[in-house]
Design a protein around this motif. Structure first.
Motif, mmCIF file in Angstrom:
data_model
loop_
_atom_site.group_PDB
_atom_site.id
_atom_site.type_symbol
_atom_site.label_atom_id
_atom_site.label_comp_id
_atom_site.label_asym_id
_atom_site.label_seq_id
_atom_site.Cartn_x
_atom_site.Cartn_y
_atom_site.Cartn_z
ATOM 1 N N VAL A 41 45.312 -131.050 21.535
ATOM 2 C CA VAL A 41 43.928 -132.527 22.060
ATOM 3 C C VAL A 41 45.288 -133.697 22.608
ATOM 4 O O VAL A 41 45.136 -134.038 23.397
ATOM 5 C CB VAL A 41 43.043 -132.944 21.166
ATOM 6 C CG1 VAL A 41 42.517 -134.767 21.744
ATOM 7 C CG2 VAL A 41 42.140 -132.287 20.514
ATOM 8 N N ILE A 42 45.844 -133.845 21.807
ATOM 9 C CA ILE A 42 46.704 -136.012 21.899
ATOM 10 C C ILE A 42 47.212 -135.329 23.018
ATOM 11 O O ILE A 42 47.435 -135.892 24.168
ATOM 12 C CB ILE A 42 46.938 -135.730 20.580
ATOM 13 C CG1 ILE A 42 46.500 -136.471 19.455
ATOM 14 C CG2 ILE A 42 48.357 -136.676 21.072
ATOM 15 C CD1 ILE A 42 47.045 -137.672 18.153
ATOM 16 N N ALA A 43 48.108 -134.087 22.488
ATOM 17 C CA ALA A 43 48.830 -133.821 24.343
ATOM 18 C C ALA A 43 48.086 -133.349 25.405
ATOM 19 O O ALA A 43 49.231 -133.254 26.494
ATOM 20 C CB ALA A 43 49.604 -132.354 24.385
ATOM 21 N N SER A 44 46.981 -132.799 25.321
ATOM 22 C CA SER A 44 46.786 -132.615 26.831
ATOM 23 C C SER A 44 45.918 -134.190 27.343
ATOM 24 O O SER A 44 44.497 -133.436 28.670
ATOM 25 C CB SER A 44 45.302 -131.018 26.649
ATOM 26 O OG SER A 44 44.570 -131.509 25.300
ATOM 27 N N LEU A 45 45.619 -134.909 26.785
ATOM 28 C CA LEU A 45 44.999 -136.160 26.726
ATOM 29 C C LEU A 45 45.452 -136.340 27.804
ATOM 30 O O LEU A 45 44.402 -137.019 29.097
ATOM 31 C CB LEU A 45 45.164 -137.319 26.126
ATOM 32 C CG LEU A 45 43.692 -136.864 25.275
ATOM 33 C CD1 LEU A 45 44.680 -138.812 24.004
ATOM 34 C CD2 LEU A 45 42.514 -137.387 25.398
ATOM 35 N N PRO A 46 46.961 -136.510 28.642
ATOM 36 C CA PRO A 46 47.150 -137.111 29.586
ATOM 37 C C PRO A 46 46.755 -136.094 31.255
ATOM 38 O O PRO A 46 46.100 -136.350 31.949
ATOM 39 C CB PRO A 46 48.625 -136.745 30.434
ATOM 40 C CG PRO A 46 48.827 -136.536 28.767
ATOM 41 C CD PRO A 46 47.897 -136.167 28.113
ATOM 42 N N SER A 47 46.053 -134.549 31.074
ATOM 43 C CA SER A 47 45.748 -133.822 32.052
ATOM 44 C C SER A 47 44.213 -133.573 31.858
ATOM 45 O O SER A 47 43.778 -134.436 33.350
ATOM 46 C CB SER A 47 46.132 -132.532 31.671
ATOM 47 O OG SER A 47 45.267 -131.127 32.150
ATOM 48 N N ILE A 48 43.749 -134.354 30.661
ATOM 49 C CA ILE A 48 42.275 -134.542 30.913
ATOM 50 C C ILE A 48 41.742 -135.637 32.115
ATOM 51 O O ILE A 48 41.053 -135.990 32.334
ATOM 52 C CB ILE A 48 41.214 -134.377 29.837
ATOM 53 C CG1 ILE A 48 41.976 -132.734 28.011
ATOM 54 C CG2 ILE A 48 39.835 -135.327 29.491
ATOM 55 C CD1 ILE A 48 41.718 -133.215 27.109
ATOM 56 N N ARG A 49 42.674 -136.612 31.341
ATOM 57 C CA ARG A 49 42.716 -137.810 32.044
ATOM 58 C C ARG A 49 42.838 -137.637 33.799
ATOM 59 O O ARG A 49 41.662 -138.183 34.397
ATOM 60 C CB ARG A 49 42.991 -139.290 31.398
ATOM 61 C CG ARG A 49 41.784 -140.083 31.047
ATOM 62 C CD ARG A 49 43.104 -140.983 30.596
ATOM 63 N NE ARG A 49 42.975 -141.247 28.854
ATOM 64 C CZ ARG A 49 44.631 -141.364 28.234
ATOM 65 N NH1 ARG A 49 45.566 -141.296 28.543
ATOM 66 N NH2 ARG A 49 43.957 -141.845 26.736
ATOM 67 N N ALA A 50 43.771 -136.932 33.672
ATOM 68 C CA ALA A 50 44.409 -136.857 35.429
ATOM 69 C C ALA A 50 43.335 -136.309 36.118
ATOM 70 O O ALA A 50 42.850 -136.437 37.796
ATOM 71 C CB ALA A 50 46.070 -136.800 35.409
ATOM 72 N N THR A 51 42.514 -134.339 35.724
ATOM 73 C CA THR A 51 42.111 -134.120 36.340
ATOM 74 C C THR A 51 40.447 -134.004 35.903
ATOM 75 O O THR A 51 39.896 -133.579 37.197
ATOM 76 C CB THR A 51 42.619 -132.346 36.189
ATOM 77 O OG1 THR A 51 42.466 -132.274 34.585
ATOM 78 C CG2 THR A 51 43.834 -132.872 36.561
ATOM 79 N N GLY A 52 40.186 -134.184 34.821
ATOM 80 C CA GLY A 52 38.840 -133.826 34.702
ATOM 81 C C GLY A 52 38.300 -132.803 34.669
ATOM 82 O O GLY A 52 39.043 -131.724 34.113
ATOM 83 N N PHE A 53 37.203 -132.553 35.227
ATOM 84 C CA PHE A 53 36.926 -131.249 35.278
ATOM 85 C C PHE A 53 37.141 -130.291 36.388
ATOM 86 O O PHE A 53 36.566 -128.845 36.442
ATOM 87 C CB PHE A 53 35.074 -131.341 35.538
ATOM 88 C CG PHE A 53 34.162 -130.312 34.742
ATOM 89 C CD1 PHE A 53 33.824 -130.224 33.913
ATOM 90 C CD2 PHE A 53 33.254 -129.623 35.748
ATOM 91 C CE1 PHE A 53 33.551 -129.197 33.051
ATOM 92 C CE2 PHE A 53 32.570 -128.071 35.142
ATOM 93 C CZ PHE A 53 32.702 -128.152 33.748
ATOM 94 N N VAL A 54 37.432 -131.109 37.201
ATOM 95 C CA VAL A 54 38.219 -130.117 38.136
ATOM 96 C C VAL A 54 38.967 -129.489 38.044
ATOM 97 O O VAL A 54 39.636 -128.694 38.304
ATOM 98 C CB VAL A 54 39.200 -131.190 39.177
ATOM 99 C CG1 VAL A 54 39.533 -130.199 40.741
ATOM 100 C CG2 VAL A 54 37.594 -131.906 40.085
ATOM 101 N N PHE A 55 39.598 -129.553 37.063
ATOM 102 C CA PHE A 55 40.173 -128.473 36.149
ATOM 103 C C PHE A 55 40.262 -127.580 35.837
ATOM 104 O O PHE A 55 40.485 -125.766 35.735
ATOM 105 C CB PHE A 55 40.778 -128.802 34.485
ATOM 106 C CG PHE A 55 41.932 -128.738 33.716
ATOM 107 C CD1 PHE A 55 43.418 -129.217 34.206
ATOM 108 C CD2 PHE A 55 41.856 -127.843 32.655
ATOM 109 C CE1 PHE A 55 43.944 -127.771 33.259
ATOM 110 C CE2 PHE A 55 42.557 -126.686 31.787
ATOM 111 C CZ PHE A 55 44.063 -127.174 32.566
#
Lengths: 282, 328
Positions: free
Chosen positions: B69-83
């Motif tokens: 979870v911690i390591a994927s935070l940057p990506s979650i923040r940057a891409t959001g649901f578009v991921f």
């Protein structure tokens, strides 16, 4: 009218039986094909030089898989040393404490761990070990493999212990033997066969794992025995050389596949032997 | 053999040694060999050791989750649901849409499941119902065990050199671009790899069907197929479902064999014959190359997704199996 109905039912019965047998037998076709190709392509390249040399660059004749063989043994060996004590102790705890909160959560964790894809374990070992120490290392690969071995050992220990009669422990307690000695000197020796077969099974399971080693032990073209540095292993060598475009390297990969397969099948064979040799009858 | 050992106390140690006491003939009492305090301490340490090991397993799984979870935070923040909905995966332009991989994973897993079901059901019925005993069924059982033991990288290598040309000639036959490496090839390998797993689970579930139910069906005049359809299948329905679910969990996370034959293309696949990618294969391919933080973290978010998916599938499947008493 009635007769045709019965004949239809018998016909249907035979048809399904035929289908079941056909599908069951067809399953064996890929297995035979895999074994056939590995033996056919791999056996030719096996000789002493193959076992004691390191791979040569493309174009040069010869070369072997000594680095991968040694690497695999070291990586799996360290993983076993780490996983066995924790796994066996965890299994004993789960058996001895059936319904404590810790036991329930720990049992759930074992179930989850059993199904975690190996590549995810690789990511974890990368974060926990590779990032901490700053370089790819055989040790980080061992940690990944140890995590994968844990649930198998825990499960087999717990199940073997639950097969032992309760009277064994009760008799020991009645004689005034303390708890830890009852477990260590009486229960564990009795459950040895199941525990050892579980350990062998888990070793056989992780010996062929590639994905968690991709970003941990990383691979190495030279012979290395230092666990703090990148190290080659059989599955990694097979993956790297099988996906290369060179015929020489394919042959090397076939030979390595043959060795890896023989290793794993031997482990399975020893598991069966262990179960038979130490089987306890009451 | 073991029995004798226990009787003689060779393995187990003598009573005197085990209990830590010594019979004193003069005073007619048991004297402790070591002080009781020491024994108590040892015992407390032993129990603490056991629970520490157990807690460590729990800690490892929790740690895995938290780390992901911690390591994927940057990506979650940057891409959001578009991921999850974006279909472009372009690390160079910093666009991370994983739809192609999600689609690839879902299609390969379900197709593999679909292919493997008749085979694994065939093996389960063959071993559990038609020929439970005899050299032939034990040979088949051994063969299925062997299949389960072959490492995925070897399946991948075999598929690369045997299956890929086969699929290529099939593709040429029906007139589609003949890559050979495709989603179909990956599904075939996956199917071969999960057959032994679901077959052995299925056999155990089928062996649980009570004998008297089967006999009752025969007594009513049912043929064997009718008995299987009405008794065996309906009795073991939930178990067979759980077995399929557990093999789906396996198929979702399988990496090496798939990586070697799926073609590794990050474009949304349009047909089964297109090369594709799965969540696991894209991690395997790009993890060590990921230079930017978001790129790296996007790959880990995929890993987190895989972890959550397989954890849920495994917990559900195992709980059904436990209810049926197949797995303890």
């Amino acid at each position: 009218m009635k007769e045709t109905a019965i004949r239809n039912r018998i016909y249907k019965n035979n048809l399904i039986k035929g289908l079941v047998i056909t599908f069951a037998l067809l399953c064996v076709v890929p297995l035979i094909s895999v074994l056939f190709y590995i033996v056919k392509q791999g056996v030719g390249s096996i000789n002493w030089d193959f076992l004691v040399n390191v791979p040569k660059p493309v174009g040069e004749e010869g070369g072997g898989i000594a680095n991968a063989l040694v690497g695999s043994l070291i990586i799996v060996g360290i993983a076993t040393l780490m996983a066995v004590p924790i796994g066996v102790a965890g299994g004993i705890y789960l058996h001895e404490n059936k319904n404590t909160r810790l036991a329930n959560w720990s049992r759930l964790s074992t179930d989850v761990l059993m199904g975690v894809p190996s590549i995810v374990i690789g990511i974890i070992a990368y974060f926990w070990i590779v990032m901490t120490f700053g370089s790819f290392s055989a040790f980080s690969g061992s940690v990944a493999l140890a995590i994968m071995m844990l649930p198998v050992i825990v499960r087999s220990t717990e199940e073997t212990l639950s097969l032992l009669p309760r009277q064994l422990k009760e008799a020991s307690f009645a004689l005034g033997v303390p708890y830890h000695k009852t477990i260590m000197r009486l229960v564990l020796p009795c459950a040895l066969s199941g525990i050892i077969s579980g350990i062998l099974l888990s070793v056989a399971r992780v010996a062929g794992e590639t994905a968690p080693l991709l970003f941990t032990s990383f691979g190495n073209a030279y012979l290395n025995t230092h666990p703090g540095q990148p190290m080659q292993s059989l599955p990694l060598l097979i993956f790297n050389y099988a996906t290369s475009p060179y015929e020489d390297w394919h042959n090397l990969a076939w030979g390595a596949s043959f060795i890896l397969l023989v290793w794993i099948l031997l482990m399975n064979f020893f598991t069966k032997l262990a179960i038979r040799k130490w089987r306890i009858t009451y | 053999m073991e029995k004798e050992k226990i009787k003689k106390g060779k393995n187990a140690g003598s009573f005197r040694e085990l209990s830590g006491t010594l019979w004193d003939n003069e005073s007619k009492v048991l004297l402790p060999l070591e002080s009781l305090d020491k024994l108590r301490l040892q015992e407390r340490n032993f129990r603490a050791g056991l629970s520490t090991a157990s807690a460590l397993i729990l800690a490892i799984v929790t740690g895995i989750f938290i780390t992901l979870v911690i390591a994927s935070l940057p990506s979650i923040r940057a891409t959001g649901f578009v991921f999850f909905t974006g279909s472009t995966w372009d690390p160079v332009k910093n666009i991370y849409g994983t739809l192609p991989f999600l689609v690839g994973t879902v299609i390969t897993s379900f197709l593999a499941l679909l292919i493997s079901v008749p085979f694994s059901l065939g093996v389960s019925l063959f071993l559990g119902e038609y020929y439970p005993k005899g050299w032939f069924s034990s040979a088949l059982r051994t063969a299925v065990d062997l299949m389960a033991g072959i490492p995925s990288v070897i399946y991948g290598f075999w598929a690369l050199l045997i299956l890929v040309p086969l699929v290529r000639s099939l593709e040429m036959g029906i007139g589609v671009p003949a890559y050979g490496v495709s989603i179909l090839t990956a599904s075939l390998v996956l199917a071969i790899m999960i057959i032994p797993y679901s077959a052995s689970l299925g056999r155990e579930v089928i062996a649980m069907v009570p004998k008297n139910l089967k006999e009752a069906a025969y007594a009513m005049g049912a043929t064997r197929f009718e008995m299987i359809k009405m008794v065996v299948i309906s009795y073991s329905k939930s178990g067979l479902f759980a077995a399929t679910l557990l093999s789906l969990g396996r198929a979702l996370g399988e990496t090496m064999a798939v990586t070697m034959v799926i073609g590794n293309s990050s474009i949304l696949p349009k047909s089964l014959f297109d090369p594709g990618n799965t969540m696991a294969s894209v991690i395997a391919n790009e993890f060590t190359e990921a230079a930017s933080t978001t790129y790296f973290s996007a790959l880990i978010e995929l890993g987190l997704l895989l972890f959550l998916l397989t954890a849920v599938i495994n917990i559900v499947g195992k709980s059904v199996m436990k209810k049926l008493n197949v797995v303890k």
